[in-house]
Write a protein that holds these residues in place. Sequence first.
Motif, PDB file in Angstrom:
ATOM      1  N   GLY A  82      37.205  -4.991  45.648  1.00  0.00           N
ATOM      2  CA  GLY A  82      36.989  -4.860  44.221  1.00  0.00           C
ATOM      3  C   GLY A  82      36.095  -5.980  43.715  1.00  0.00           C
ATOM      4  N   ARG A  83      35.881  -5.992  42.447  1.00  0.00           N
ATOM      5  CA  ARG A  83      35.022  -6.998  41.815  1.00  0.00           C
ATOM      6  C   ARG A  83      35.493  -8.420  42.118  1.00  0.00           C
ATOM      7  N   PRO A 133      41.582  -1.681  51.948  1.00  0.00           N
ATOM      8  CA  PRO A 133      40.859  -0.912  50.922  1.00  0.00           C
ATOM      9  C   PRO A 133      39.502  -1.551  50.630  1.00  0.00           C
ATOM     10  N   PRO A 134      38.572  -0.767  50.076  1.00  0.00           N
ATOM     11  CA  PRO A 134      37.271  -1.343  49.705  1.00  0.00           C
ATOM     12  C   PRO A 134      37.469  -2.523  48.754  1.00  0.00           C
ATOM     13  N   ALA A 175      32.413   0.716  47.936  1.00  0.00           N
ATOM     14  CA  ALA A 175      33.445   1.754  47.777  1.00  0.00           C
ATOM     15  C   ALA A 175      32.941   3.062  48.379  1.00  0.00           C
ATOM     16  N   GLU A 176      31.707   3.398  48.106  1.00  0.00           N
ATOM     17  CA  GLU A 176      31.103   4.626  48.641  1.00  0.00           C
ATOM     18  C   GLU A 176      31.059   4.587  50.173  1.00  0.00           C
ATOM     19  N   TYR A 195      35.258  -4.977  58.019  1.00  0.00           N
ATOM     20  CA  TYR A 195      35.335  -3.516  58.101  1.00  0.00           C
ATOM     21  C   TYR A 195      34.642  -2.916  59.313  1.00  0.00           C
ATOM     22  N   VAL A 227      30.167  -3.519  44.412  1.00  0.00           N
ATOM     23  CA  VAL A 227      31.475  -2.864  44.392  1.00  0.00           C
ATOM     24  C   VAL A 227      31.298  -1.354  44.570  1.00  0.00           C
ATOM     25  N   ALA A 228      30.364  -0.765  43.846  1.00  0.00           N
ATOM     26  CA  ALA A 228      30.152   0.680  43.905  1.00  0.00           C
ATOM     27  C   ALA A 228      29.645   1.126  45.280  1.00  0.00           C
ATOM     28  N   THR A 274      34.750   4.277  51.808  1.00  0.00           N
ATOM     29  CA  THR A 274      35.556   5.470  51.618  1.00  0.00           C
ATOM     30  C   THR A 274      35.102   6.587  52.562  1.00  0.00           C
TER      31      THR A 274
END
Length: 76
Positions: A9-10, A6-7, A69-70, A46, A65-66, A73
């Motif tokens: 996190g903080r 998963p992406p 995630a973008e 990744y 983080v943002a 995903t």
Amino acid sequence: MTSTPPPPGRDDIISWLAGLGERPPGAERIDSMELAWLVHQVEQRYGVELSDDQLERMTTVDDAVAVLAEVLTSHV
């Protein structure tokens, strides 16, 4: 078939940045050396490349983080 993690996190981002060297507690800004290190970590884990626009948007831990995630995903 290998699943993509998963992406991050903080806490992941902070941990990766700590691998470069000691960071002051609560440090939010990401400097150029840390950004290069972070990009390396993302590429290794990744297999994606980040655009210049995405890199420019990653100035703080929360920004990273943002953006990640973008990117991650939409990459899956």
